[in-house]
Design a protein around this motif. Structure first.
Motif, PDB file in Angstrom:
ATOM      1  N   ALA A 105      18.454 -11.987  26.445  1.00  0.00           N
ATOM      2  CA  ALA A 105      17.435 -11.797  25.416  1.00  0.00           C
ATOM      3  C   ALA A 105      16.398 -12.901  25.463  1.00  0.00           C
ATOM      4  O   ALA A 105      16.630 -13.979  26.023  1.00  0.00           O
ATOM      5  CB  ALA A 105      18.087 -11.758  24.037  1.00  0.00           C
ATOM      6  N   SER A 132      20.410 -10.440  19.095  1.00  0.00           N
ATOM      7  CA  SER A 132      21.391 -10.136  20.141  1.00  0.00           C
ATOM      8  C   SER A 132      22.716 -10.841  19.882  1.00  0.00           C
ATOM      9  O   SER A 132      23.791 -10.299  20.149  1.00  0.00           O
ATOM     10  CB  SER A 132      20.839 -10.551  21.514  1.00  0.00           C
ATOM     11  OG  SER A 132      19.719  -9.757  21.862  1.00  0.00           O
ATOM     12  N   CYS A 172      14.353 -11.801  19.683  1.00  0.00           N
ATOM     13  CA  CYS A 172      15.495 -10.914  19.936  1.00  0.00           C
ATOM     14  C   CYS A 172      16.775 -11.671  20.267  1.00  0.00           C
ATOM     15  O   CYS A 172      17.848 -11.062  20.333  1.00  0.00           O
ATOM     16  CB  CYS A 172      15.161  -9.952  21.077  1.00  0.00           C
ATOM     17  SG  CYS A 172      13.879  -8.750  20.649  1.00  0.00           S
ATOM     18  N   VAL A 212      16.962  -7.544  26.252  1.00  0.00           N
ATOM     19  CA  VAL A 212      16.404  -7.264  24.926  1.00  0.00           C
ATOM     20  C   VAL A 212      15.148  -8.081  24.726  1.00  0.00           C
ATOM     21  O   VAL A 212      15.171  -9.309  24.862  1.00  0.00           O
ATOM     22  CB  VAL A 212      17.416  -7.574  23.804  1.00  0.00           C
ATOM     23  CG1 VAL A 212      16.908  -7.014  22.475  1.00  0.00           C
ATOM     24  CG2 VAL A 212      18.792  -7.002  24.126  1.00  0.00           C
TER      25      VAL A 212
END
Length: 314
Positions: free
Chosen positions: A199, A207, A203, A250
């Motif tokens: 990530a 995550s 994010c 992500v």
């Protein structure tokens, strides 16, 4: 983790410039009529002679920054990501990237978390654009501690650097007393054997929370924070892929050209691995409260958890 304090990384940017400005007399900050929003107004208040408001002329600002760099100054050209990477792309490429000048670009208000400003200002393409410029370093910090450390690292590094900051306040999870920032090196935040979540930016905390949800289902997720998207930590990513066999990326950015693409490029060449890319799926954003947009586009912990379960464990 939900009890941690929250600070927007754009605030971190402004605070870091003030702190570092005391150490570097040749540091100059440029802005495009957005000093209050980008938080460079903090630097202007302390060092008015080293702050230049270029007006709503981002392309010209990049040219001015390039010129200042040739005189030995360390210019930080600051504006919204949409204008820094989008509107001024040609100037960044040709006037800064091509001659490899020592210009730092402070791009705030990136991604859909810009919120109510809507699709025109929600830049989900900047990482993709900046990655294509030869020699450009691309950094996307996850919290206040990391953002301030990134600005310091950018000053110490000679060459063009693109720094991505957000408008939305995010959890501060790093401990400043022990945190170490190194350009091009990812950080393992959590160990796991079943899959790896890679990530970046805001994010990262989501995550981590998603990994906690997965653990309750008996799934051990390794979580890696990639703050530097270029140069990427190839060694760490390849090792994690070999270790867990599954990779999830992500990002608050388009799945096209962002960290998901960067990771897929490396793994396809070195160790072909199943990769699930979570991000903005080839669409524009929309106007709305930042937290609701994060949820709607599946970038909150529940959205990340659900996508992983549906795609990899259904």
């Amino acid at each position: 983790m939900s009890d941690l304090k929250k600070i927007a990384t754009r605030d971190s940017y402004g605070n870091a410039l003030v702190e570092i400005g005391a150490q570097y007399d040749d540091l100059v900050v440029l802005d495009a009529d957005l000093a209050a929003a980008t938080k460079t107004g903090k630097f202007k208040k302390v060092y008015p002679d080293r702050h230049i408001d270029c007006g709503i002329a981002e392309c010209n600002m990049m040219g001015i920054a390039a010129g200042l760099a040739t005189t030995g100054k360390i210019p930080f050209a600051s504006t919204f990501a949409m204008f820094a990477a989008g509107r001024a792309f040609e100037q960044v490429r040709n006037s800064i990237g091509y001659p490899h000048l020592n210009v730092k670009i402070g791009a705030t208000h990136a991604g859909i978390s810009v919120g109510e400003d809507g699709a025109t200002h929600q830049c989900n393409e900047d990482i993709a654009l900046m990655r294509t410029i030869p020699g450009m370093v691309v950094i996307n910090p996850a919290d206040d501690v990391e953002a301030r450390a990134a600005v310091k690292a950018a000053v110490e590094y000679y060459g063009p650097v693109y720094l991505r900051f957000g408008r939305l306040a995010t959890m501060v999870f790093n401990d400043e007393s022990t945190y170490k920032f190194e350009i091009g090196k990812g950080i393992v935040l959590r160990e796991g054997k079943d899959l790896t979540i890679i990530a970046t930016g805001l994010c990262v905390t989501e995550s981590m929370l998603a990994a906690e949800k997965l653990e309750k289902d008996g799934i051990q997720a390794k979580v890696i924070n990639i703050h530097t998207i270029k140069p990427l930590d190839d060694e760490l990513i390849i090792f994690a892929a070999k270790e867990t066999g599954k990779v999830v990326t992500v990002e608050e950015h388009s799945v096209i050209g962002g960290i998901g693409s960067a990771v897929s490029d490396i793994l396809s060449e070195s160790v072909p691995t199943q990769v699930l890319r979570i991000g903005i799926n080839d669409s524009f954003g929309e106007s709305g409260p930042a937290s609701e947009l994060i949820k709607k586009y599946g970038l909150d912990s529940e959205g990340i958890y659900t996508k992983i379960k549906d795609k990899l464990y259904s």
